[in-house]
Structure formats: C-alpha cells, structure tokens
Design a protein around this motif. Structure first.
Motif, PDB file in Angstrom:
ATOM      1  N   ASN A 156       0.824  -1.229   0.000  1.00 29.61           N
ATOM      2  CA  ASN A 156       0.000   0.000   0.000  1.00 29.61           C
ATOM      3  C   ASN A 156       0.847   1.264   0.000  1.00 29.61           C
ATOM      4  O   ASN A 156       2.062   1.204   0.168  1.00 29.61           O
ATOM      5  CB  ASN A 156      -1.008   0.018   1.138  1.00 29.61           C
ATOM      6  CG  ASN A 156      -2.280  -0.715   0.724  1.00 29.61           C
ATOM      7  OD1 ASN A 156      -2.653  -0.690  -0.446  1.00 29.61           O
ATOM      8  ND2 ASN A 156      -2.935  -1.353   1.675  1.00 29.61           N
ATOM      9  N   CYS A 157       0.153   2.357  -0.178  1.00 29.18           N
ATOM     10  CA  CYS A 157       0.866   3.575  -0.555  1.00 29.18           C
ATOM     11  C   CYS A 157       0.295   4.793   0.153  1.00 29.18           C
ATOM     12  O   CYS A 157      -0.877   4.859   0.478  1.00 29.18           O
ATOM     13  CB  CYS A 157       0.722   3.755  -2.061  1.00 29.18           C
ATOM     14  SG  CYS A 157       1.605   5.158  -2.706  1.00 29.18           S
ATOM     15  N   LEU A 158       1.182   5.745   0.341  1.00 28.66           N
ATOM     16  CA  LEU A 158       0.826   7.020   0.956  1.00 28.66           C
ATOM     17  C   LEU A 158      -0.100   7.823   0.038  1.00 28.66           C
ATOM     18  O   LEU A 158      -0.952   8.575   0.493  1.00 28.66           O
ATOM     19  CB  LEU A 158       2.136   7.786   1.115  1.00 28.66           C
ATOM     20  CG  LEU A 158       2.284   8.882   2.124  1.00 28.66           C
ATOM     21  CD1 LEU A 158       2.023   8.337   3.507  1.00 28.66           C
ATOM     22  CD2 LEU A 158       3.706   9.441   2.047  1.00 28.66           C
ATOM     23  N   ASP A 203      -2.725   8.420  -3.410  1.00 28.49           N
ATOM     24  CA  ASP A 203      -4.070   7.902  -3.667  1.00 28.49           C
ATOM     25  C   ASP A 203      -4.435   8.151  -5.139  1.00 28.49           C
ATOM     26  O   ASP A 203      -5.250   9.027  -5.431  1.00 28.49           O
ATOM     27  CB  ASP A 203      -5.041   8.634  -2.712  1.00 28.49           C
ATOM     28  CG  ASP A 203      -6.427   8.024  -2.721  1.00 28.49           C
ATOM     29  OD1 ASP A 203      -6.586   6.901  -3.229  1.00 28.49           O
ATOM     30  OD2 ASP A 203      -7.352   8.691  -2.220  1.00 28.49           O
ATOM     31  N   CYS A 204      -3.805   7.404  -6.013  1.00 23.67           N
ATOM     32  CA  CYS A 204      -4.090   7.565  -7.444  1.00 23.67           C
ATOM     33  C   CYS A 204      -5.339   6.747  -7.766  1.00 23.67           C
ATOM     34  O   CYS A 204      -5.410   5.569  -7.397  1.00 23.67           O
ATOM     35  CB  CYS A 204      -2.929   7.061  -8.284  1.00 23.67           C
ATOM     36  SG  CYS A 204      -1.375   7.846  -7.851  1.00 23.67           S
ATOM     37  N   ARG A 205      -6.264   7.378  -8.433  1.00 26.58           N
ATOM     38  CA  ARG A 205      -7.531   6.700  -8.645  1.00 26.58           C
ATOM     39  C   ARG A 205      -7.391   5.474  -9.558  1.00 26.58           C
ATOM     40  O   ARG A 205      -8.227   4.580  -9.537  1.00 26.58           O
ATOM     41  CB  ARG A 205      -8.567   7.708  -9.190  1.00 26.58           C
ATOM     42  CG  ARG A 205      -9.994   7.264  -9.116  1.00 26.58           C
ATOM     43  CD  ARG A 205     -10.438   6.744  -7.732  1.00 26.58           C
ATOM     44  NE  ARG A 205     -10.404   7.770  -6.715  1.00 26.58           N
ATOM     45  CZ  ARG A 205      -9.601   7.700  -5.646  1.00 26.58           C
ATOM     46  NH1 ARG A 205      -8.808   6.648  -5.440  1.00 26.58           N
ATOM     47  NH2 ARG A 205      -9.582   8.648  -4.750  1.00 26.58           N
ATOM     48  N   TYR A 206      -6.354   5.405 -10.340  1.00 25.25           N
ATOM     49  CA  TYR A 206      -6.199   4.247 -11.236  1.00 25.25           C
ATOM     50  C   TYR A 206      -5.398   3.111 -10.600  1.00 25.25           C
ATOM     51  O   TYR A 206      -5.192   2.077 -11.211  1.00 25.25           O
ATOM     52  CB  TYR A 206      -5.495   4.665 -12.543  1.00 25.25           C
ATOM     53  CG  TYR A 206      -4.203   5.434 -12.316  1.00 25.25           C
ATOM     54  CD1 TYR A 206      -3.055   4.801 -11.868  1.00 25.25           C
ATOM     55  CD2 TYR A 206      -4.150   6.804 -12.544  1.00 25.25           C
ATOM     56  CE1 TYR A 206      -1.887   5.500 -11.649  1.00 25.25           C
ATOM     57  CE2 TYR A 206      -2.978   7.521 -12.328  1.00 25.25           C
ATOM     58  CZ  TYR A 206      -1.860   6.860 -11.881  1.00 25.25           C
ATOM     59  OH  TYR A 206      -0.704   7.557 -11.661  1.00 25.25           O
ATOM     60  N   CYS A 207      -4.959   3.305  -9.370  1.00 27.73           N
ATOM     61  CA  CYS A 207      -4.003   2.355  -8.785  1.00 27.73           C
ATOM     62  C   CYS A 207      -4.622   0.974  -8.563  1.00 27.73           C
ATOM     63  O   CYS A 207      -5.710   0.859  -8.002  1.00 27.73           O
ATOM     64  CB  CYS A 207      -3.496   2.908  -7.464  1.00 27.73           C
ATOM     65  SG  CYS A 207      -2.285   1.833  -6.690  1.00 27.73           S
ATOM     66  N   PHE A 208      -3.897  -0.047  -8.941  1.00 32.96           N
ATOM     67  CA  PHE A 208      -4.423  -1.418  -8.812  1.00 32.96           C
ATOM     68  C   PHE A 208      -4.535  -1.853  -7.353  1.00 32.96           C
ATOM     69  O   PHE A 208      -5.280  -2.771  -7.026  1.00 32.96           O
ATOM     70  CB  PHE A 208      -3.548  -2.405  -9.600  1.00 32.96           C
ATOM     71  CG  PHE A 208      -2.310  -2.825  -8.860  1.00 32.96           C
ATOM     72  CD1 PHE A 208      -1.199  -2.012  -8.827  1.00 32.96           C
ATOM     73  CD2 PHE A 208      -2.266  -4.016  -8.169  1.00 32.96           C
ATOM     74  CE1 PHE A 208      -0.066  -2.379  -8.130  1.00 32.96           C
ATOM     75  CE2 PHE A 208      -1.138  -4.403  -7.460  1.00 32.96           C
ATOM     76  CZ  PHE A 208      -0.037  -3.567  -7.443  1.00 32.96           C
ATOM     77  N   THR A 249       8.827   5.558  -8.314  1.00 37.62           N
ATOM     78  CA  THR A 249       8.266   6.533  -7.375  1.00 37.62           C
ATOM     79  C   THR A 249       7.505   7.668  -8.044  1.00 37.62           C
ATOM     80  O   THR A 249       7.677   7.930  -9.241  1.00 37.62           O
ATOM     81  CB  THR A 249       9.417   7.130  -6.519  1.00 37.62           C
ATOM     82  OG1 THR A 249       8.860   7.858  -5.441  1.00 37.62           O
ATOM     83  CG2 THR A 249      10.320   8.028  -7.329  1.00 37.62           C
ATOM     84  N   LYS A 250       6.675   8.304  -7.235  1.00 36.26           N
ATOM     85  CA  LYS A 250       6.112   9.610  -7.610  1.00 36.26           C
ATOM     86  C   LYS A 250       6.502  10.613  -6.528  1.00 36.26           C
ATOM     87  O   LYS A 250       5.918  11.682  -6.422  1.00 36.26           O
ATOM     88  CB  LYS A 250       4.585   9.537  -7.691  1.00 36.26           C
ATOM     89  CG  LYS A 250       4.047   8.810  -8.897  1.00 36.26           C
ATOM     90  CD  LYS A 250       2.565   9.099  -9.083  1.00 36.26           C
ATOM     91  CE  LYS A 250       1.974   8.255 -10.182  1.00 36.26           C
ATOM     92  NZ  LYS A 250       1.499   6.958  -9.687  1.00 36.26           N
ATOM     93  N   SER A 251       7.454  10.248  -5.726  1.00 36.60           N
ATOM     94  CA  SER A 251       7.809  11.068  -4.582  1.00 36.60           C
ATOM     95  C   SER A 251       9.010  11.958  -4.893  1.00 36.60           C
ATOM     96  O   SER A 251       9.685  11.796  -5.906  1.00 36.60           O
ATOM     97  CB  SER A 251       8.115  10.122  -3.421  1.00 36.60           C
ATOM     98  OG  SER A 251       8.961  10.723  -2.506  1.00 36.60           O
ATOM     99  N   VAL A 309       1.110   0.866 -11.378  1.00 39.51           N
ATOM    100  CA  VAL A 309       1.657   1.259 -10.097  1.00 39.51           C
ATOM    101  C   VAL A 309       2.946   2.007 -10.332  1.00 39.51           C
ATOM    102  O   VAL A 309       3.861   1.506 -10.951  1.00 39.51           O
ATOM    103  CB  VAL A 309       1.834   0.050  -9.160  1.00 39.51           C
ATOM    104  CG1 VAL A 309       2.656  -1.031  -9.762  1.00 39.51           C
ATOM    105  CG2 VAL A 309       2.372   0.446  -7.822  1.00 39.51           C
ATOM    106  N   ASN A 310       2.944   3.243  -9.864  1.00 34.89           N
ATOM    107  CA  ASN A 310       4.139   4.069 -10.004  1.00 34.89           C
ATOM    108  C   ASN A 310       4.839   3.958 -11.310  1.00 34.89           C
ATOM    109  O   ASN A 310       5.943   3.504 -11.419  1.00 34.89           O
ATOM    110  CB  ASN A 310       5.122   3.761  -8.899  1.00 34.89           C
ATOM    111  CG  ASN A 310       4.717   4.502  -7.676  1.00 34.89           C
ATOM    112  OD1 ASN A 310       4.260   5.630  -7.781  1.00 34.89           O
ATOM    113  ND2 ASN A 310       4.808   3.881  -6.537  1.00 34.89           N
TER     114      ASN A 310
HETATM  115  S1  SF4 Z   1      -0.153   4.335  -8.451  1.00 33.06           S
HETATM  116 FE1  SF4 Z   1       1.749   4.319  -7.295  1.00 33.06          FE
HETATM  117  S2  SF4 Z   1       1.869   6.340  -6.342  1.00 33.06           S
HETATM  118 FE2  SF4 Z   1      -0.244   6.046  -6.969  1.00 33.06          FE
HETATM  119  S3  SF4 Z   1      -1.262   5.188  -5.179  1.00 33.06           S
HETATM  120 FE3  SF4 Z   1      -0.620   3.457  -6.428  1.00 33.06          FE
HETATM  121  S4  SF4 Z   1       1.385   2.895  -5.623  1.00 33.06           S
HETATM  122 FE4  SF4 Z   1       0.930   4.938  -4.876  1.00 33.06          FE
END
Ligand code: SF4
Lengths: 354, 271
Positions: free
Chosen positions: A87-89, A91-96, A171-173, A353-354
């Motif tokens: 899981n991730c910090l 919140d991308c709406r397309y994230c699996f 990453t997107k960080s 994902v990322n």
């Molecule tokens: S797509 Fe990547 S950055 Fe976005 S919520 Fe999912 S894991 Fe996090």
C-alpha cells in the motif's frame, strides 16, 4: 502522521521498529501476533481506511523475491521484484492496489536483511555478464516513506558492490535524500511516473506535482544518478495529445537525455475484478465512471484509443530519446511500432503502479 | 440509502441517560429486546453477556434492513489501570474464554483514550492486567462485523471500577452519572460514525432516473445491475439522458433501452 500503529510482537524489539516508533510518540501502538489479523480482512473498506491508514510493522517469512511478470523489464536479462511494503501514501484513482487489497493500511515488512540476502542469493544464480534487475515499488511507492523507513537507502547499500545487479526505485515522490547523500551508482535507476499536470491534479491525490517531481529528477541527474521515466498508465482525454505534448516538452527539454536510463509506456489497464471493486468503492468518481472496454479479463480503453495513444506517444518520445530506451508495458501492440522495441506483457501483468 | 448509528447497551441504567439525551422513542418490534430510535440513532437494550449483545445486533439489523449501519457498544467496564470515570474506545478486544482477538479500526480521531478490552464471562475483581474488563464486547463485535464494514464497529466503555474502587460499590445511580458525564464524548463518537455511514450510503444511492427506467421497462436482475452502473456513469460524467426522447420512446423492452444507454455512454469518449 500515523495515529494507529500495529506491531507484530515478534518485531517489537527490532532496532528498526524502535526507530520508526520513536517518530510517532503520539500514536496508539497495539501489538498483535500476525499482521493478517488486521490487514485485508473480509469486511474492510479500502476507501474508508484511506482516510486515516494505520501503519502495520510486520515480519515477512518467505517469498522475499518474486519473478517479475514477463515483459516487466527495461532491458535487463532477468527481472525480479520485491515488496517490503504493501500500500501507498498516495491515492491515485487508477491504482491497482485499491482493487487488490480490501485494506488501505500500510504494511511494512521490517526484516529488510532477509530480503537483502534473498536478493543477493537470487542474483548469484546468474552469470556476471547478465543484468539481473530487482524492481521495488511494485506494491507501494519506493521513496514516499523514505524518511521514515530508509528502505531505499538499505537496498542501495545491498546492491552497491554488485555491478550486474540493478535496482529500480519506482516513485512519484520527491524524497531523494538517501540518494543525494551518496556517490551515484550506475546500477540504480530512480524511475519517476508521470501523467500530465491536469490529469495528475485530478486523479493522483496527494502526489507531489509534476514540477516538483521534475525538480527531484534534475537534482538526481545533476549529481550523476540515472533516472527513468514511466508513462504508465497513459490516461486518455479528448485533448490527450496537447496534454502529453506539454508534458513531454517539459520533461525532455529539462532532463539530460544521457542520464535517462529508460522510458516505459503503458495505457491504463486493470484486471476486470479489480476494476469492479473500484466501481464499488468510487461510484462517484469521474475517472472510474468512464465507459472502459473489457478485453481478455482486463478493463482498459477501447482498442482504437489504446493504439492511438501508444503509437502517438511513442512517436513523440522517440524524437527525444533513442528507440532502444523505450519499452512497452502491456499486451496489445500498435502495428506502427517496430517489434524489436516492444516487450509484451503477460495477462497477469497489468498493474498501474508508479 | 438510509444510514443509522446503532447503540448496543447491556443495562437499563446505561440506556436511560442515552434514551433521554437522544430523545429516543420505543419501537414496537422484537419482543425479546427493547429498541428505541430517532431519525439518526437506534438503541437496543440487550441485557448482560456476550450472546445477549450478539442477539441485539441481529435484532437491530433486522429492523434496519437495507440501511448502512454503524455500531457502537456503550457501557461501563472495570479496568486494571484507568481511573473511574475514564472513557475509552477499544482498540483491541480479547475474548478471555476463546482468546480470540479483534482489532477495531479507527478512521476517525477518537475523542478519548483507546485501549485493550477483555470480555470475561464472570465479573472481574482481580484486574490482573492493565486492560478494561467487560462482559459484552466480544459477542457484540463478532456479530456486528458480520453486518457492517469493520471501520463502522466500535466499543466505548466508561470505567466504573478498578483495583482501588470495588465493583460492589457500582450502583444504578453511579452508572447513570458515569454515562451522563460522558455524553459529549459519546455524541462526538456517534457523529464521527454518522459521517462515515453517510459517506458509505451515498455510494449506493439510487436516483430518480433509475426509477423512471424501472417504471417504464422490465429488466432482469443482471440488467438492473448493468443499468444502475451505467446510469451512475451518466450522472458522474454529466451525460444527459432523456427517457422521453424519441430514441427511448421507440425502445420496446428493457434490453433495447439498456443498449441505448450503453451507446450514449460510449459515444461520450470522443466528445
Ligand atoms: S499508483 Fe503508485 S503512487 Fe499512486 S497510489 Fe498506487 S502505488 Fe501509490
């Protein structure tokens, strides 16, 4: 940031756990036997949990390193992935991840050392002249929690003395301090994912803005680190050409092409049952509400749109970067693209994902 | 969709101040327990013990069919450490007999302390651990998480006895006072749960347009699910659907009406 932290009693005494807990003195800390008592139970609601995810510190017991799905790579001979976090910090709406887990709590496996030995053992199975890649950031963002977890720092150290072992931090960080404090290593690629600004603002919630991510990439490049660009998922809009053109111009006119290791492209796609879960969680979301098509168990854009986006983006990108650095990350292949530059993905490998 | 916060309370002395505070009215339902309600809160007077609490959850569930329910078990408890009068939400519930453990999930900021709650079969007088002791929570929790998502199920207890204050001295009026002293904490917790249930309820609300379709044509169950999902999309994407237009007027059955909606949504891509 975390108000509730669960810790497996087995790891309570780990120095790494103590360090993490010391950062959250106000949090309520609850011990448990196994993280599975809290994570991903039948009646949990990902969207509600996303409001205030708890941190779960646990130990992974097996399966540290996984074979990456066919076609996941960016030019290496062997591809593996590992997930010290689920899981991730952001919140991308397309994230699996929203479709895969019922829980949005953040699980961190704190026994990095076991992952590290497994990684080196895996790499040792191959010849020294073969590139063995390890992808982190498959089930999380590799750097978003770096100030707390020092996970990238640890694994950079793991691979630092092996020339044929490559590490991708996806990453997107903008949390790049662990890299900046080191001398650049040629076998580390920090790969940043992008969608155009307007799209990112709409569907990549809590993610640092495009300009900030670019600034982080530039700082890495200035110091000599190589970076990757991930246009995966490509997100359609009626003016996607203008939007992506602006994004490509911004990135390619700023970045040093020699220090761009690779670029990958893939349209939005999700396994059908993950998408169904997203529809249930976010029936009010305009991205999810789009009339996607379903093919071979995957939900994606209608084929004509998918092909149009991929071929157009490919054409634009190759004006800035050598073709052999561009990779495709999915199943269908536009006719106009030379087969040599295409790596096909298996049906299973459909994670945005990322 | 309607939503409700359901309070499960063991004793009359615990229930009375809540009934008064929330101005609840008795519901003439199940004869085995008393249920009180207003437009936002339902309270069930369960009686003592785990099975009574579980039974009360079931009764309230039956009265609130088709509703998004949050659940809050409220009552007094012994505690090995906390002072009398301290309110706390359970972050771990352990059934002393089976040692089964549950971890309530907080997606809101608790207004009080949180801690472990041990559900015992006999009144605890040793207070051997620094935890809370009650007689209902595990029965309540295991039943309620079968009716709602975990984030909507919580247990709030007020300490009535501890090693320095014997349980023998807990009287009816003392319970009344304890509950009254914590009404604002209870109110805040209920408000947090109410917000969450409202959010979940909006996810499954059906709208006027769906009603119009269902009145005009017959749909199979599968077609109704498809229709609902498509109409939601048209709503979110702000696509106008006019069932009085020629396109729809010429549809002879649900299947063809569904096709027209599908086509309309798909043509949205290019516009
Ligand atoms: S797509 Fe990547 S950055 Fe976005 S919520 Fe999912 S894991 Fe996090």
């Amino acid at each position: 940031m975390y108000r509730n932290i669960y810790v497996e009693s087995e790891v309570l005494r780990y120095p790494r756990v103590k360090e993490i807990l010391a950062r959250y003195t106000d949090a309520s800390v609850v011990t448990c036997d196994r993280y599975t008592e809290i994570f991903n139970l039948k009646s949990q609601d990902f969207r509600l949990q996303k409001k205030q995810p708890a941190l779960i510190l646990a130990r992974k017991h097996r399966g540290y390193i996984q074979q990456a799905p066919a076609g996941y790579g960016v030019g290496g001979d062997h591809n593996f992935y590992f997930s010290t976090m689920m899981n991730c910090l952001y919140d991308c709406r397309y994230c699996f991840l929203q479709g895969m887990y019922r829980s949005a709590n953040h699980v961190v496996f704190v026994n990095y050392e076991d992952f590290s030995s497994a990684l080196l053992k895996t790499a040792a199975r191959f010849e020294k002249d073969e590139q063995v890649w390890f992808f982190s950031g498959y089930d999380c963002d590799s750097l978003a929690l770096e100030p707390v977890l020092s996970m990238a720092d640890f694994f950079i150290e793991t691979v630092s003395s092996s020339q044929n072992v490559w590490l991708e931090l996806r990453t997107k960080s903008t949390q790049i301090r662990s890299l900046l404090k080191r001398t650049p290593l040629p076998n580390i690629v920090t790969a940043f994912s992008f969608t155009p600004t307007a799209i990112s603002e709409q569907i990549e919630h809590q993610v640092p803005g495009v300009e900030k991510r670019l600034a982080a990439m530039l700082r890495l490049q200035e110091q000599g680190w190589s970076v990757g660009l991930r246009f995966d998922p490509l997100i359609y809009s009626h003016n996607f050409r203008e939007q992506y053109q602006d994004l490509f111009n911004l990135l390619f006119l700023s970045l040093n092409p020699n220090l761009i290791h690779s670029i990958s492209i893939g349209v939005f796609r999700l396994p059908k049952h993950f998408y169904k879960q997203l529809e249930r969680l976010y029936p009010d979301d305009s991205f999810i509400a789009q009339p996607f098509n379903s093919r071979n168990g995957q939900v994606s854009y209608p084929l004509n749109i998918e092909l149009e986006m991929k071929s157009w983006c490919y054409k634009q990108i190759q004006e800035h970067i050598e073709k052999n650095k561009i990779f495709f990350a999915e199943i269908s292949v536009p006719d106009s693209i030379p087969a040599t530059s295409i790596s096909l993905k298996s049906e299973l490998d459909v994670r945005n994902v990322n | 969709m309607n939503h409700s916060v359901n309070l499960i309370v063991a004793l009359k002395a615990e229930a009375q101040p809540l009934i008064e505070f929330f101005e609840l009215k008795a519901l003439p339902v199940d004869e085995t327990i008393s249920i009180f309600t207003n437009h936002e809160v339902t309270l069930a007077l369960a009686g003592m013990g785990k099975s009574a609490a579980a039974h009360a959850v079931q009764c309230v569930k039956n009265t609130n069919q088709g509703c998004v329910n949050a659940w809050l078990n409220i009552g007094i408890a012994g505690h090995g450490e906390f002072d009398v009068g301290q309110g706390f939400l359970a972050n771990r519930i352990v059934d002393q007999t089976t040692m089964k453990t549950w971890y309530p999930q907080f997606v809101f900021q608790p207004v009080c302390r949180t801690g472990t709650l041990m559900t015992v079969d006999k009144v605890e007088t040793d207070y051997s651990d620094p935890v809370g002791y009650d007689m209902e929570a595990s029965g309540f929790y295991s039943a309620a998480v079968n009716c709602s998502t975990i984030e909507l199920v919580h247990t709030y207890k007020i300490v009535s006895d501890n090693p320095r204050n014997s349980v023998a001295k807990v009287t009816r009026s003392k319970i009344d006072n304890l509950i009254k002293s914590k009404l604002s904490e209870i109110r805040c917790t209920i408000d947090s749960l109410k917000k969450l249930t409202a959010e979940v309820a909006t996810r499954s609300s059906s709208d006027e347009l769906l009603h119009q379709f269902l009145q005009r044509w017959r749909f199979s169950v599968t077609q109704q699910i498809q229709l609902n999902s498509l109409l939601r999309k048209t709503n979110v994407l702000k696509i106008d659907i006019d069932v009085e237009s020629n396109e729809y007027m010429s549809c002879r059955n649900g299947k063809s009406a569904l096709k027209v909606v599908e086509r309309t949504v798909e043509t949205h891509w290019r516009n």
